[in-house]
Design a protein around this motif. Structure first.
Motif, short mmCIF file in Angstrom:
data_model
loop_
_atom_site.label_atom_id
_atom_site.label_comp_id
_atom_site.label_asym_id
_atom_site.label_seq_id
_atom_site.Cartn_x
_atom_site.Cartn_y
_atom_site.Cartn_z
N ALA A 1 -57.78 1.23 -65.06
CA ALA A 1 -58.36 2.59 -65.02
C ALA A 1 -58.27 3.24 -66.40
O ALA A 1 -59.21 3.91 -66.84
CB ALA A 1 -57.63 3.44 -63.98
N LEU A 2 -57.15 3.05 -67.09
CA LEU A 2 -56.99 3.64 -68.41
C LEU A 2 -58.02 3.10 -69.39
O LEU A 2 -58.64 3.85 -70.16
CB LEU A 2 -55.57 3.37 -68.93
CG LEU A 2 -55.24 3.93 -70.32
CD1 LEU A 2 -55.37 5.44 -70.33
CD2 LEU A 2 -53.83 3.50 -70.73
N SER B 1 -63.99 13.22 -63.81
CA SER B 1 -64.78 12.76 -62.66
C SER B 1 -64.60 11.27 -62.43
O SER B 1 -64.58 10.81 -61.29
CB SER B 1 -66.26 13.08 -62.89
OG SER B 1 -66.48 14.47 -62.92
N ALA B 2 -64.44 10.51 -63.51
CA ALA B 2 -64.22 9.07 -63.36
C ALA B 2 -62.91 8.78 -62.66
O ALA B 2 -62.81 7.90 -61.80
CB ALA B 2 -64.26 8.39 -64.73
N LEU B 3 -61.87 9.55 -63.00
CA LEU B 3 -60.56 9.34 -62.36
C LEU B 3 -60.60 9.76 -60.89
O LEU B 3 -59.97 9.11 -60.04
CB LEU B 3 -59.48 10.10 -63.12
CG LEU B 3 -58.03 9.66 -62.87
CD1 LEU B 3 -57.89 8.15 -63.02
CD2 LEU B 3 -57.09 10.36 -63.82
N VAL C 1 -49.72 7.52 -66.18
CA VAL C 1 -49.95 6.60 -67.30
C VAL C 1 -51.27 6.91 -68.00
O VAL C 1 -51.40 6.72 -69.21
CB VAL C 1 -49.94 5.14 -66.78
CG1 VAL C 1 -50.38 4.17 -67.87
CG2 VAL C 1 -48.54 4.77 -66.29
N VAL C 2 -52.24 7.43 -67.26
CA VAL C 2 -53.56 7.67 -67.85
C VAL C 2 -53.62 8.99 -68.61
O VAL C 2 -54.68 9.33 -69.15
CB VAL C 2 -54.67 7.64 -66.78
CG1 VAL C 2 -54.65 6.35 -66.00
CG2 VAL C 2 -54.56 8.84 -65.84
N TYR C 3 -52.52 9.73 -68.68
CA TYR C 3 -52.55 11.03 -69.35
C TYR C 3 -52.95 10.92 -70.82
O TYR C 3 -53.46 11.87 -71.40
CB TYR C 3 -51.18 11.70 -69.25
CG TYR C 3 -50.93 12.40 -67.93
CD1 TYR C 3 -51.87 12.35 -66.90
CD2 TYR C 3 -49.76 13.10 -67.69
CE1 TYR C 3 -51.64 12.98 -65.70
CE2 TYR C 3 -49.52 13.74 -66.48
CZ TYR C 3 -50.47 13.67 -65.49
OH TYR C 3 -50.26 14.30 -64.29
N SER C 4 -52.70 9.76 -71.42
CA SER C 4 -53.06 9.60 -72.84
C SER C 4 -54.56 9.70 -73.07
O SER C 4 -55.01 9.95 -74.18
CB SER C 4 -52.55 8.25 -73.36
OG SER C 4 -53.11 7.18 -72.61
N ALA C 5 -55.35 9.51 -72.00
CA ALA C 5 -56.81 9.58 -72.12
C ALA C 5 -57.33 10.98 -71.81
O ALA C 5 -58.54 11.20 -71.85
CB ALA C 5 -57.47 8.56 -71.20
N HIS D 1 -59.38 4.05 -55.04
CA HIS D 1 -59.37 2.59 -55.15
C HIS D 1 -58.40 2.11 -56.22
O HIS D 1 -58.60 1.07 -56.83
CB HIS D 1 -60.79 2.09 -55.45
CG HIS D 1 -61.62 1.94 -54.21
ND1 HIS D 1 -62.35 0.81 -53.92
CD2 HIS D 1 -61.82 2.77 -53.16
CE1 HIS D 1 -62.97 0.96 -52.77
NE2 HIS D 1 -62.67 2.15 -52.29
N LEU D 2 -57.31 2.88 -56.42
CA LEU D 2 -56.23 2.46 -57.31
C LEU D 2 -55.13 1.81 -56.49
O LEU D 2 -54.68 2.36 -55.48
CB LEU D 2 -55.66 3.65 -58.08
CG LEU D 2 -56.54 4.26 -59.16
CD1 LEU D 2 -55.86 5.49 -59.77
CD2 LEU D 2 -56.87 3.26 -60.25
#
Length: 547
Positions: free
Chosen positions: A344-345, A359-361, A376-380, A367-368
């Protein structure tokens, strides 16, 4: 120039020349008479393959002469007619010759108003409604064109359905450029067809930049396999009402909160779809809401394998349609596959706009396979996007158990938000360093929040200082919006593990007492194989608090 002298000489040369393969006569203001002479020479030419006639303001007589030439010429493969004031009626005249010509491979009609409505067509309702019908006819019937450029041709939303159908059935086109056409949200129909053809390999390149803009990337077609996303529904439209019915049917199947941020005509409200008095769908109005699949995947669900993931990445990178195009590709992938948080990232970084990543997240969340590691995806994500994401998915799912500090927004009509609030209250009890500041609360979701002051009755009812008054707080806070900053020094340190272990130990001790409800969740926790003790303890505590 516009006279026939130059055209006559050029036409004579083309008729006799046996070596020339490419001719550019752009921006020469060629008149109808000169064009006719040039096209007469081209009709007999046996070598020319590339002709650029752009920016010459071709008139109707020139278009007629061009059609006659195309009926005879057998070598021309590339024709640039961009910037020539060609209109729908002109393209109608050209279409029979273009469709019959089996040698033409590439055609540019860019910057011609073929989708506009001409004065003589305004009295004809059918023509006025579909000024680009000639383009649909061309795409539907051509068997030789592999490249077509119709950028900035005034193609409108009324044309999208017919264009999408024509593109679905066309088998020759390998590249099509549709940039700058004001198609609006209906352009998604064309995008779906072109993405499908790119996946199957029959389209190598397409572009739809600046055809539509939708920062929230609203869902236009309900997908039962993954209904997550932002919906904007017109309750006067039977199709949108049908979509809402499907959304509510799925929401009724789960015990978790699936609907968030509901608005009717721009006013926030709570859509209660269960219980003895469910919300009745009005006959009109604009309904907006986020749909989030919060039920976890089945045990043992595996993420997309590496080969499929690499292919998905390549397809998204090859899309020339901006974030909207990449979003549609991702939606197709999430209908059939699950992703882990690292995948996901990677995919989030393929989107350029913050709103697109949000919106992508939302789209991927249901479906994760390891959504507990969502932080973990906060960097994005920017700080603003993290707040927006928390409101769209819910604080329970966005909270970083290893570092709970941050700003929180709770919709207390949602059970998952109440669980997240209770979890933070329990953590605060066990951590002397924790503080709650900058608190705002509104009793109704549509009211403006007011700031709460410490050491007041309302503050005490929201943040009780004794465990005995916790139940009172829960009774008071059965609806409304609450937001505050949670400050602590835990930050995944030993203090955090110690506090969490104490909470879990105390909770288990309570359950072991008579009437405490021992067994059940405690036993299932013992059998789990957590990635880390601290995360497992947080999950255990959360399950206990929500029991």
């Amino acid at each position: 120039g516009g006279g026939g002298g130059g055209g006559e000489k050029l036409g004579a040369m083309l008729r006799l020349n046996r070596t020339l393969t490419k001719l550019e006569v752009r921006s020469n203001k060629i008149g109808d008479r000169a064009c006719a002479l040039i096209f007469q020479g081209l009709a007999k030419n046996k070598t020319l393959s590339h002709l650029d006639l752009s920016d010459n303001k071709l008139g109707k007589q020139a278009i007629s002469s061009l059609s006659e030439m195309l009926n005879e010429n057998v070598t021309l493969t590339y024709l640039d007619l961009s910037w020539n004031h060609i209109r729908a009626s002109d393209l109608r005249s050209l279409c029979p010759a273009l469709n019959e010509n089996s040698h033409m491979k590439a055609l540019s009609l860019a910057w011609n108003g073929i989708g506009g409505v001409e004065e003589e067509d305004k009295k004809d309702k059918k023509k006025a409604a579909s000024g680009g019908d000639a383009l649909v006819d061309l795409i539907k019937h051509t068997v030789s064109l592999t490249e077509l450029d119709v950028s900035n041709c005034r193609l409108s939303a009324t044309l999208c359905g017919e264009l999408a159908n024509a593109l679905k059935n066309n088998r020759s086109l390998q590249q099509i450029l549709l940039d700058g056409n004001p198609m609006g949200q209906e352009a998604i129909e064309i995008l779906k067809q072109l993405n499908a053809r790119m996946v199957e390999g029959s389209i190598k390149k397409f572009s739809m930049d600046n055809c539509f803009f939708d920062p929230l990337m609203r869902v236009l077609e309900f997908d039962k396999e993954n209904p997550s996303g932002y919906y904007r529904l017109d309750l006067k439209d039977p199709k949108d009402v049908e979509t809402l019915g499907k959304v509510l049917e799925e929401a009724n199947k789960t015990k978790r909160d699936m609907l968030r941020n509901e608005k009717l005509n721009g006013v926030r409200f709570t859509l209660r779809h269960k219980g003895p008095d469910p919300w009745k769908i009005p006959n009109e109005g604009i309904l907006e809401l986020d749909v989030i699949v919060t039920d976890p995947p089945e045990p043992g669900t595996q993420p997309m394998d590496s080969d499929d993931f690499r292919f998905l990445g390549r397809v998204m990178e090859a899309s020339t349609n901006g974030d909207q195009g990449r979003m549609h590709i991702l939606k197709q992938a999430c209908s059939a596959h699950y992703l882990d948080i690292s995948q996901a990232l990677v995919l989030l970084f393929k989107f350029g706009l913050d709103s697109s990543r949000e919106s992508a997240l939302v789209l991927m969340f249901g479906h994760l396979t390891d959504r507990n590691n969502l932080f973990v995806v906060y960097s994005a994500l920017s700080d603003g996007s993290r707040i927006v994401l928390q409101k769209r998915i819910g604080p329970l799912h966005v909270m970083n158990r290893m570092d709970p500090a941050g700003r929180y927004h709770f919709d207390l009509t949602k059970g998952d938000d109440v669980r997240a609030f209770r979890l933070l209250l329990q953590l605060k009890k066990s951590d002397p360093s924790a503080r709650i500041t900058n608190v705002y609360y509104s009793r109704e979701v549509h009211d403006r929040p007011v700031q709460l002051t410490p050491d007041t009755p309302l503050w005490e009812s929201v943040f009780p200082t004794t465990s005995q008054s916790l139940g009172t707080a829960e009774q008071l806070l059965d609806r409304g919006l609450l937001e505050f900053d949670y400050e602590c020094e835990m930050l995944a340190s030993k203090n955090f593990k110690t506090a969490m272990n104490r909470l879990v130990r105390d909770r288990r001790a309570d359950k072991s007492r008579p009437g405490g409800g021992g067994g059940g969740a405690g036993g299932s926790w013992q059998q789990a194989t957590p990635q880390s003790t601290a995360t497992a303890d947080a999950e255990y505590l959360e399950s206990e608090l929500s029991a």
